[in-house]
Enzyme design. Structure first.
Site, PDB file in Angstrom:
ATOM      1  N   HIS A 156     -50.602 -34.774  -0.584  1.00 59.80           N
ATOM      2  CA  HIS A 156     -51.100 -34.152  -1.820  1.00 59.80           C
ATOM      3  C   HIS A 156     -50.742 -32.669  -1.890  1.00 59.80           C
ATOM      4  O   HIS A 156     -51.433 -31.883  -2.547  1.00 59.80           O
ATOM      5  CB  HIS A 156     -52.621 -34.324  -1.965  1.00 59.80           C
ATOM      6  CG  HIS A 156     -53.094 -35.726  -1.788  1.00 59.80           C
ATOM      7  ND1 HIS A 156     -53.026 -36.672  -2.786  1.00 59.80           N
ATOM      8  CD2 HIS A 156     -53.619 -36.353  -0.708  1.00 59.80           C
ATOM      9  CE1 HIS A 156     -53.502 -37.828  -2.334  1.00 59.80           C
ATOM     10  NE2 HIS A 156     -53.874 -37.660  -1.078  1.00 59.80           N
ATOM     11  N   SER A 277     -29.089 -14.160  -9.827  1.00 57.71           N
ATOM     12  CA  SER A 277     -29.536 -14.056 -11.213  1.00 57.71           C
ATOM     13  C   SER A 277     -28.697 -13.008 -11.936  1.00 57.71           C
ATOM     14  O   SER A 277     -28.344 -11.972 -11.359  1.00 57.71           O
ATOM     15  CB  SER A 277     -31.015 -13.656 -11.263  1.00 57.71           C
ATOM     16  OG  SER A 277     -31.383 -13.236 -12.556  1.00 57.71           O
ATOM     17  N   LYS A 283     -32.796 -11.962  -6.741  1.00 57.35           N
ATOM     18  CA  LYS A 283     -32.908 -13.426  -6.710  1.00 57.35           C
ATOM     19  C   LYS A 283     -31.838 -14.072  -5.842  1.00 57.35           C
ATOM     20  O   LYS A 283     -30.689 -13.656  -5.799  1.00 57.35           O
ATOM     21  CB  LYS A 283     -32.810 -14.009  -8.121  1.00 57.35           C
ATOM     22  CG  LYS A 283     -33.955 -13.659  -9.045  1.00 57.35           C
ATOM     23  CD  LYS A 283     -35.249 -14.326  -8.591  1.00 57.35           C
ATOM     24  CE  LYS A 283     -35.187 -15.836  -8.679  1.00 57.35           C
ATOM     25  NZ  LYS A 283     -34.967 -16.320 -10.057  1.00 57.35           N
ATOM     26  N   ASN A 285     -31.029 -18.141  -5.469  1.00 53.55           N
ATOM     27  CA  ASN A 285     -31.479 -19.426  -5.999  1.00 53.55           C
ATOM     28  C   ASN A 285     -30.822 -20.616  -5.299  1.00 53.55           C
ATOM     29  O   ASN A 285     -29.609 -20.631  -5.113  1.00 53.55           O
ATOM     30  CB  ASN A 285     -31.164 -19.508  -7.491  1.00 53.55           C
ATOM     31  CG  ASN A 285     -31.816 -18.389  -8.283  1.00 53.55           C
ATOM     32  OD1 ASN A 285     -32.931 -17.975  -7.968  1.00 53.55           O
ATOM     33  ND2 ASN A 285     -31.131 -17.896  -9.298  1.00 53.55           N
ATOM     34  N   GLU A 290     -31.544 -27.819  -6.842  1.00 54.30           N
ATOM     35  CA  GLU A 290     -32.041 -28.050  -8.197  1.00 54.30           C
ATOM     36  C   GLU A 290     -31.129 -29.007  -8.966  1.00 54.30           C
ATOM     37  O   GLU A 290     -31.607 -29.893  -9.690  1.00 54.30           O
ATOM     38  CB  GLU A 290     -32.174 -26.715  -8.923  1.00 54.30           C
ATOM     39  CG  GLU A 290     -33.251 -25.813  -8.310  1.00 54.30           C
ATOM     40  CD  GLU A 290     -33.253 -24.415  -8.922  1.00 54.30           C
ATOM     41  OE1 GLU A 290     -32.760 -24.258 -10.046  1.00 54.30           O
ATOM     42  OE2 GLU A 290     -33.742 -23.487  -8.252  1.00 54.30           O
ATOM     43  N   TYR A 317     -17.593 -63.125 -21.085  1.00 56.60           N
ATOM     44  CA  TYR A 317     -17.262 -61.717 -21.269  1.00 56.60           C
ATOM     45  C   TYR A 317     -17.534 -61.281 -22.706  1.00 56.60           C
ATOM     46  O   TYR A 317     -17.224 -61.993 -23.663  1.00 56.60           O
ATOM     47  CB  TYR A 317     -15.781 -61.439 -20.937  1.00 56.60           C
ATOM     48  CG  TYR A 317     -15.440 -59.962 -21.063  1.00 56.60           C
ATOM     49  CD1 TYR A 317     -15.721 -59.085 -20.020  1.00 56.60           C
ATOM     50  CD2 TYR A 317     -14.899 -59.445 -22.228  1.00 56.60           C
ATOM     51  CE1 TYR A 317     -15.457 -57.728 -20.128  1.00 56.60           C
ATOM     52  CE2 TYR A 317     -14.628 -58.081 -22.351  1.00 56.60           C
ATOM     53  CZ  TYR A 317     -14.914 -57.238 -21.297  1.00 56.60           C
ATOM     54  OH  TYR A 317     -14.656 -55.889 -21.417  1.00 56.60           O
ATOM     55  N   LYS A 325     -18.494 -49.008 -17.109  1.00 60.22           N
ATOM     56  CA  LYS A 325     -17.723 -48.155 -16.206  1.00 60.22           C
ATOM     57  C   LYS A 325     -18.099 -46.683 -16.317  1.00 60.22           C
ATOM     58  O   LYS A 325     -18.245 -45.998 -15.295  1.00 60.22           O
ATOM     59  CB  LYS A 325     -16.223 -48.374 -16.455  1.00 60.22           C
ATOM     60  CG  LYS A 325     -15.724 -49.716 -15.910  1.00 60.22           C
ATOM     61  CD  LYS A 325     -14.300 -49.990 -16.246  1.00 60.22           C
ATOM     62  CE  LYS A 325     -14.115 -50.423 -17.680  1.00 60.22           C
ATOM     63  NZ  LYS A 325     -14.850 -51.664 -18.017  1.00 60.22           N
TER      64      LYS A 325
END
Length: 452
Positions: A156, A277, A283, A285, A290, A317, A325
Site C-alpha cells: 500500500h 528541463s 531537473k 528526469n 516514464e 480470411y 500487423k
C-alpha cells in the site's frame, strides 16, 4: 500502374480511393519471411513435379538475389506494390522473366501471409527472449552490487517489512523469467506451417504441405485448412506476451521514478540516460522509465484492438485481418525498445537508499511472542497497542525501552529489544524464498546458473 495479384475479371483498374484506403505498407517488414516461404514453396513444387528442375533453379536463383537485396537493405519497394507478396513477385519478374508467374502455383496470399506472420513472430520471439535475458542479467548484477543493503519493503506504499534491496530487485527477474516462458510457450504453437491451405480449402494440385513445413524447419503443418488461414490467436497471444512483459517493466519503471525523487532519494541514474528541463536548470528526469509506462499503456490498447478485430469474423480470411500487423508491430517494437532502454537504465544505476523505519520490525516482535505460545492475533494486538502508545508520546519504535516492551506484555524479554533492528530482522528470516540474506544468495546462485 499498380502491382497486384488479381484483376482478370475486372474491366478497369483500381480507383485511387480504393488503392489509398486498402493498401497498407506495414507488411513490408515481412520481406525476408516472404522470400523464405517462397524458397521453400519452390523447392516443394519441384519435388512434386509441378515445376521443372530448370524452372525451380531459375526461381530459386532469383529469390536468393532478392534476399541478398533485402539483407543489404537494397530492395526497393514501389508505391504501386499492393503488398510485400506482390512486391517480391514483381521484382522476381524483373530478374527472371515470365517464369516468375509460376511462383504462385498452389498458393494464395491467404496462406502466404499466415506463414509470413508465423515466421516473423518465431524470429521476433527469439529476439525478445534474448532481450529479456539481458534485462535479467542487468538486474542480477545490480542486486549483486547492492550487497546486503536493507530497505523497507512496501505494501500500500507504506513501509511494511525490512528486506534486502537485492531481494526487491530480483523480484523483477522472477517476472521476466515468466515472460521468457510465455514467449517459449507461444513459439511452440506458432511453429506450424499453413502452406498448402491455399485460399481456404487446399488445392487439387499434388502439393506436399508436410514437405513445405520440413523445408521451412517448422515443427509441422496445419490440421484444418480453413483454420490455417483464418487463425490469428497466435498473433494476439504473442501480443499478450509482449504486453505482459511491458506491464512488468512499467511496474519497475514506476519504482524507478519514485526512487529518483528527492523524497525517496534511493537511486541516481547516469546523465547519459536521463534528460533535463528546458526551464528548470536543476531537473534530472527519468524519461526512459516514464516512456516505458506510456508505451505499456499503448500496448494494452493495441492488444484490446487485436482481440476485438477477431471477435466477429466468420470463417475464413477477411480483409479486416490486414489491420492486425500494424497493431502487432507497434506492440512488438514497444517491448524491444523498452527492454533495451530499461536494461541500460538499470545498468547505470547508483543505489543509495535510506534505511527503513524501525517500525518495519513490528512483526518480529509479534512473532517473538508467538514462539512463546501466544496466539498470533493476540500478539498482533499487543504490538499494535504498544506502537500506538509510543506514537502518542512522540516516540518511534527505535526509541522503545525494555520497560515499554514489558509494560505492553510481561512475556517480552530484555533480549527482545534487539529485534527492532531492521538488518537483524532480515538476518532472522528462515522461510524458503523469503527476504533473508541467505535466500538472496541462493537466488543469485540459481539465476546466474540459469541465465549464463
Amino acid at each position: 500502374m499498380t502491382t497486384r495479384m488479381w484483376g482478370g475479371r475486372f474491366s478497369e483498374g483500381p480507383d485511387r480511393i480504393l488503392w489509398d484506403f486498402t493498401v497498407d505498407h506495414s507488411d513490408r517488414r515481412l520481406l525476408r519471411e516472404d522470400i523464405t516461404g517462397s524458397l521453400a514453396h519452390v523447392a516443394m513444387l519441384a519435388e512434386t513435379g509441378l515445376l521443372s528442375g530448370v524452372e525451380a533453379g531459375t526461381l530459386t536463383k532469383g529469390l536468393q538475389a532478392i534476399m541478398t537485396e533485402a539483407d543489404g537493405n537494397a530492395f526497393r519497394f514501389l508505391e504501386s506494390d499492393e503488398d510485400v507478396h506482390s512486391a517480391v513477385e514483381r521484382r522476381l519478374g524483373e530478374l527472371v522473366g515470365e517464369v516468375a508467374g509460376k511462383l504462385h502455383t498452389g498458393r494464395s496470399r491467404n496462406d502466404q501471409v499466415a506463414l509470413d506472420l508465423r515466421l516473423y513472430l518465431l524470429r521476433s520471439a527469439g529476439a525478445r527472449i534474448g532481450g529479456l535475458r539481458e534485462f535479467c542479467l542487468a538486474m542480477v548484477e545490480a542486486a549483486e552490487q547492492v550487497g546486503d543493503t536493507v530497505v523497507a519493503g512496501y505494501t500500500h506504499l507504506q513501509q511494511a517489512q525490512a528486506v534486502p534491496l537485492a531481494h526487491h530487485l530480483l523480484a523483477y527477474v522472477s517476472t521476466a523469467l515468466r515472460d521468457i516462458e510465455r514467449f517459449e510457450d507461444v513459439s511452440r504453437r506458432m511453429d506450424v506451417s499453413p502452406l498448402g491451405a491455399g485460399a481456404l480449402g487446399g488445392s487439387s494440385l499434388p502439393l506436399d504441405p508436410d514437405r513445405s513445413a520440413e523445408l521451412l524447419g517448422m515443427a509441422g503443418r496445419y490440421m484444418n485448412s480453413m483454420d490455417a488461414v483464418a487463425a490469428r490467436d497466435h498473433v494476439s497471444e504473442y501480443a499478450f506476451a509482449c504486453t505482459q512483459a511491458l506491464v512488468h517493466l512499467s511496474r519497475l519503471a514506476t519504482e524507478c521514478v519514485l526512487w529518483t525523487t528527492t523524497e525517496f532519494g534511493w537511486v541516481t541514474f547516469g546523465d547519459a540516460l536521463t534528460t533535463g528541463s528546458s526551464a528548470m536548470p536543476h531537473k534530472k528526469n527519468p524519461d526512459i522509465a516514464e516512456l516505458t509506462r506510456g508505451r505499456a499503456a499503448t500496448a494494452i490498447g493495441q492488444l484490446t484492438g487485436l482481440m476485438a478485430l477477431q471477435k466477429g469474423l466468420p470463417m475464413t480470411y477477411n480483409r479486416d485481418l490486414q489491420e492486425d500487423k500494424a497493431a502487432l508491430f507497434t506492440i512488438d517494437d514497444a517491448l524491444a525498445g523498452a527492454l533495451e532502454a530499461m536494461t541500460a537504465l538499470i545498468g547505470s544505476a547508483e543505489f543509495h537508499p535510506s534505511p527503513p523505519d524501525p517500525s518495519v520490525t513490528a512483526l518480529d516482535l509479534a512473532e517473538a511472542l508467538v514462539e512463546r505460545g501466544v496466539p498470533f492475533r493476540e500478539a498482533h494486538r499487543v504490538v499494535g497497542a504498544m506502537l500506538a502508545t509510543l506514537a502518542g508520546g512522540g516516540r518511534s519504535l527505535s526509541e522503545a525501552t525494555i520497560a515499554d516492551l514489558v509494560e505492553a506484555d510481561p512475556r517480552f524479554e530484555p533480549a527482545d529489544l534487539s529485534l527492532t533492528d531492521p538488518a537483524g530482522s532480515v538476518s532472522r528470516r528462515r522461510s524458503t524464498g523469503g527476504a533473508g540474506f541467505a535466500s538472496v544468495r541462493e537466488q543469485l546462485r540459481i539465476l546466474r546458473r540459469r541465465l549464463t
